[in-house]
Write an enzyme that holds these catalytic residues in place. Structure first.
Site: not given
Length: 379
Positions: A192, A72, A333, A306
């Site tokens: 992340q 990918c 997020c 967060n």
């Protein structure tokens, strides 16, 4: 993916401004979106292993059977090459992929986390029965693999990994550069996926917190400590005093964060590279963010949150709204839960907002907002 990347960003920015329309004000500053590179940005790979031991197929959960996605273009070359070396290991060690329908087989996933120069590989296995064969052929892994472990996940369930981790080779952790800092990443620590964007995200929050004049801060849902360490670095660079506490419910993440703080010279004392007039201290603690915050006798100048996709929720939103803390940076997020949380915090205004293009070519976007206290009439 057929939509040009710049169009994706414009559309996502428009959606975010519409979503936050009820909590933003005419004075809200909308910073330019933090835009990712369109390709080669994913420094983490979670590959489901299908097929046979002789011909393993790497795909994503939910993708079509038989379609191999190891090449990918979202992955940088290092990740692709490490994944291919894991395929060679599976073939040589003759580890049969787990068959979901028959509930037979051994290897379920190959998980890769990469820096620009090295990588960590985790093999998610149903049992320990193939470990001896795997150990025998570990040399087939790409030489840039510096950490190898096996995660044992015997249950037939949707979760990607289990609770038992077995170290197989190399170091016990990966050192992940994030702009001006680097963090220790243990095998089960969350990081992340888009390291380049995360680096700028941490630096942006650090600038906001220091520009607000904060000298004490909490980093709630701190993970491996990216925001806390970024604030500490910025404070040291400015010669400022700063005391930061990071809170995360996962022990392994806190262990990672504590190791990073100690290595940077932030753990509990003035660091070796700290300016003489500055005092920068960071400590990390394992706890539930909401429960921990409610127990504190004194409040900081600033708070960073967060949270996972569910947001901070009603309890913490109400607590922060009534806290009187001057400055809050909210990294989200899930913009929808962000909007819901902000609606429960009328004592704050959205001073700044920014779209975070963490996952190009998907409908998933992130957002960062800076909240400033607006004192109620009877405050």
């Amino acid at each position: 993916m057929r939509t040009p990347h710049d169009v994706q960003v414009r559309e996502a920015h428009a959606q975010l401004t519409e979503l936050l329309a009820e909590v933003a004000t005419p004075s809200t500053v909308w910073d330019e979106p933090l835009v990712s590179a369109p390709w080669g940005f994913r420094t983490k790979a979670k590959m489901m292993v299908r097929g046979t031991a002789a011909a393993p197929v790497f795909s994503f959960p939910g993708s079509h059977e038989g379609v191999d996605l190891a090449d990918c273009p979202l992955y940088p070359p290092l990740v692709t090459e490490v994944v291919e070396s894991a395929r060679a290991l599976i073939r040589r060690a003759q580890v049969p992929p787990y068959n979901l329908d028959k509930r037979r087989g051994e290897i379920k996933y190959v998980l890769v986390t990469a820096t620009p120069t090295e990588a960590m590989v985790r093999l998610v296995l149903r049992s320990t029965s193939a470990l001896e064969r795997i150990r025998e052929h570990l040399a087939l892994l790409d030489p840039r693999v510096s950490v190898v472990s096996a995660n044992i996940h015997p249950e037939h369930e949707a979760l990607i990994e289990g609770t038992e981790e077995i170290h197989l080779a190399g170091a016990d952790r990966l050192r992940l550069p994030l702009g001006n800092i680097d963090v220790d990443v243990l095998p089960r620590s969350f990081t992340q996926t888009n390291t380049a964007v995360a680096s700028e995200l941490y630096a942006q929050v650090a600038r906001w917190i220091l520009d607000a004049g904060a000298r004490t801060a909490w980093d709630l849902y701190c993970g491996v400590g990216g925001f806390a360490l970024g604030i500490a670095h910025e404070a040291r660079a400015r010669g400022a005093h700063m005391d930061i506490t990071g809170i995360e419910i996962t022990n392994e993440a806190i262990e990672s964060a504590q190791g990073s703080a100690k290595r940077h010279g932030f753990a509990g004392a003035v660091g070796p590279h700290t300016a003489p007039e500055a005092h920068v201290r960071v400590r990390f603690e394992t706890a539930d963010a909401t429960d921990w915050a409610r127990r504190q006798a004194t409040l900081p100048d600033a708070i960073v949150v967060n949270p996972p996709r569910r947001g901070i929720g009603e309890a913490l939103s109400r607590y922060l709204n009534d806290s009187g803390v001057r400055t809050i940076a909210y990294s989200s997020c899930n913009p929808e839960t962000l909007a819901a949380d902000l609606a429960r915090m009328p004592h704050y205004r959205v001073a700044r907002a920014r779209l975070i293009d963490m996952f190009p070519h998907s409908t998933h976007n992130e957002a960062l907002v800076l909240l400033s206290r607006v004192a109620p009439e009877n405050d």
